[in-house]
Write a protein that holds these residues in place. Structure first.
Motif, PDB file in Angstrom:
ATOM      1  N   ASN A  46      -2.054  -4.120 -28.459  1.00  0.00           N
ATOM      2  CA  ASN A  46      -2.312  -3.867 -27.221  1.00  0.00           C
ATOM      3  C   ASN A  46      -1.597  -2.329 -26.859  1.00  0.00           C
ATOM      4  OD1 ASN A  46      -4.338  -5.391 -25.870  1.00  0.00           O
ATOM      5  ND2 ASN A  46      -2.593  -7.118 -26.124  1.00  0.00           N
ATOM      6  N   GLY A  47      -2.030  -1.451 -26.510  1.00  0.00           N
ATOM      7  CA  GLY A  47      -1.170  -0.147 -25.981  1.00  0.00           C
ATOM      8  C   GLY A  47      -1.668   0.377 -24.751  1.00  0.00           C
ATOM      9  N   THR A  48      -0.573   1.076 -24.264  1.00  0.00           N
ATOM     10  CA  THR A  48      -0.939   1.473 -22.852  1.00  0.00           C
ATOM     11  C   THR A  48      -0.806   3.328 -22.789  1.00  0.00           C
ATOM     12  OG1 THR A  48       1.016   1.014 -21.869  1.00  0.00           O
ATOM     13  CG2 THR A  48      -0.744  -0.259 -21.619  1.00  0.00           C
ATOM     14  N   GLY A  49      -1.367   4.028 -21.932  1.00  0.00           N
ATOM     15  CA  GLY A  49      -1.135   5.412 -22.148  1.00  0.00           C
ATOM     16  C   GLY A  49      -0.795   5.781 -20.711  1.00  0.00           C
ATOM     17  N   PHE A  74       1.088   7.108 -25.564  1.00  0.00           N
ATOM     18  CA  PHE A  74       0.691   5.974 -25.752  1.00  0.00           C
ATOM     19  C   PHE A  74       1.908   4.934 -26.004  1.00  0.00           C
ATOM     20  CE2 PHE A  74      -3.534   7.198 -25.451  1.00  0.00           C
ATOM     21  CZ  PHE A  74      -4.200   6.145 -24.747  1.00  0.00           C
ATOM     22  N   VAL A  75       2.000   3.634 -25.690  1.00  0.00           N
ATOM     23  CA  VAL A  75       3.232   2.858 -26.307  1.00  0.00           C
ATOM     24  C   VAL A  75       2.541   1.407 -26.521  1.00  0.00           C
ATOM     25  CG1 VAL A  75       5.263   3.995 -25.160  1.00  0.00           C
ATOM     26  CG2 VAL A  75       3.706   2.255 -23.734  1.00  0.00           C
ATOM     27  N   THR A  76       3.130   0.706 -27.170  1.00  0.00           N
ATOM     28  CA  THR A  76       2.671  -0.547 -27.328  1.00  0.00           C
ATOM     29  C   THR A  76       3.639  -1.687 -27.371  1.00  0.00           C
ATOM     30  OG1 THR A  76       3.331  -0.568 -30.021  1.00  0.00           O
ATOM     31  CG2 THR A  76       1.192   0.254 -29.390  1.00  0.00           C
ATOM     32  N   GLY A  77       5.050  -1.521 -26.962  1.00  0.00           N
ATOM     33  CA  GLY A  77       6.139  -2.065 -26.733  1.00  0.00           C
ATOM     34  C   GLY A  77       7.152  -2.305 -27.855  1.00  0.00           C
ATOM     35  N   ILE A  78       6.908  -1.856 -29.076  1.00  0.00           N
ATOM     36  CA  ILE A  78       7.653  -1.862 -30.302  1.00  0.00           C
ATOM     37  C   ILE A  78       7.982  -0.457 -30.906  1.00  0.00           C
ATOM     38  CG2 ILE A  78       8.043  -2.563 -32.520  1.00  0.00           C
ATOM     39  CD1 ILE A  78       6.132  -5.177 -31.822  1.00  0.00           C
ATOM     40  N   LEU A  80       9.310   0.999 -33.425  1.00  0.00           N
ATOM     41  CA  LEU A  80       8.790   1.546 -34.956  1.00  0.00           C
ATOM     42  C   LEU A  80       7.131   1.623 -34.968  1.00  0.00           C
ATOM     43  CD1 LEU A  80       9.745   2.029 -37.760  1.00  0.00           C
ATOM     44  CD2 LEU A  80       9.801  -0.306 -38.213  1.00  0.00           C
ATOM     45  N   ARG A  81       6.587   0.449 -34.255  1.00  0.00           N
ATOM     46  CA  ARG A  81       5.113   0.279 -34.544  1.00  0.00           C
ATOM     47  C   ARG A  81       4.428   1.926 -33.527  1.00  0.00           C
ATOM     48  NH1 ARG A  81       2.388  -4.735 -32.223  1.00  0.00           N
ATOM     49  NH2 ARG A  81       3.111  -4.180 -30.360  1.00  0.00           N
ATOM     50  N   ASP A  82       5.174   2.106 -32.456  1.00  0.00           N
ATOM     51  CA  ASP A  82       4.808   3.334 -31.621  1.00  0.00           C
ATOM     52  C   ASP A  82       4.575   4.607 -32.767  1.00  0.00           C
ATOM     53  OD1 ASP A  82       4.241   1.770 -29.765  1.00  0.00           O
ATOM     54  OD2 ASP A  82       5.921   2.348 -28.477  1.00  0.00           O
ATOM     55  N   GLU A  83       6.104   4.763 -33.320  1.00  0.00           N
ATOM     56  CA  GLU A  83       6.107   5.968 -34.001  1.00  0.00           C
ATOM     57  C   GLU A  83       4.989   5.935 -35.319  1.00  0.00           C
ATOM     58  OE1 GLU A  83       9.494   7.177 -37.477  1.00  0.00           O
ATOM     59  OE2 GLU A  83      10.288   6.293 -35.750  1.00  0.00           O
ATOM     60  N   HIS A  84       4.893   4.805 -35.958  1.00  0.00           N
ATOM     61  CA  HIS A  84       3.647   4.836 -37.138  1.00  0.00           C
ATOM     62  C   HIS A  84       2.240   5.115 -36.640  1.00  0.00           C
ATOM     63  CE1 HIS A  84       6.283   1.905 -39.856  1.00  0.00           C
ATOM     64  NE2 HIS A  84       6.804   3.031 -39.879  1.00  0.00           N
ATOM     65  N   MET A  85       2.143   4.440 -35.336  1.00  0.00           N
ATOM     66  CA  MET A  85       0.673   4.681 -34.788  1.00  0.00           C
ATOM     67  C   MET A  85       0.716   6.089 -34.272  1.00  0.00           C
ATOM     68  SD  MET A  85      -0.528   3.437 -30.969  1.00  0.00           S
ATOM     69  CE  MET A  85       0.880   3.935 -30.087  1.00  0.00           C
TER      70      MET A  85
END
Length: 152
Positions: A46-49, A74-78, A80-85
């Motif tokens: 789940n991500g929010t913008g 956009f952020v997902t709460g993690i 490192l995952r945000d960076e990869h996304m």
């Protein structure tokens, strides 16, 4: 690998100008979210913008317009995952924003809609494709609240 995405767009507190014909709507607040399903299938992100910007018009046949969202926020709460996304999947340096053009969204006689289909195009990751979704619009004391969901 991301398999599918579902975007949800909420445009809250749209001010409807008090004249007939095509009336511009002012976006007072908004939010964007997505649900991405990966492999294996139990992986759901789940991500929010951020707030979106753009213009919408309310005419005799309903609402049309164009909205843009900056993909960098956009952020997902993690972290490192945000960076990869952002770097690997969204490629925000090449494609800094997504744009939704609403071409058809009919309102009923009271200027509202409950889970009605809408049509438009989405330019995402540099590719523009037609989309179909479901949206609701409610009038709250002169403010039009719109909630829309569509798969990509």
């Amino acid at each position: 690998m991301i398999k599918s995405r579902l975007f949800k767009v909420s445009m809250l507190s749209l001010f409807v100008a008090p004249y007939l014909g095509a009336a511009p709507l002012k976006i007072n607040s908004s939010s964007v979210s997505f649900l991405a399903t990966g492999k294996p299938g139990f992986l759901k992100i789940n991500g929010t913008g951020p707030d979106m910007r753009g213009t919408l018009d309310k005419g005799a046949k309903g609402i049309t317009g164009e909205l843009s969202v900056p993909m960098e926020k956009f952020v997902t709460g993690i972290d490192l995952r945000d960076e990869h996304m952002k770097e690997k999947y969204f490629e925000v340096k090449k494609f800094p924003e997504a744009t939704l053009k609403i071409t058809e969204f009919e309102l009923d006689g009271s200027g509202q809609a409950k889970e009605k289909p809408f049509k438009g195009t989405l330019k995402f990751h540099g590719i523009e494709k037609p989309i179909v979704g479901v949206a609701s619009a409610t009038n709250d004391g002169g403010k039009l609240n719109i909630d829309a969901t569509f798969p990509i």
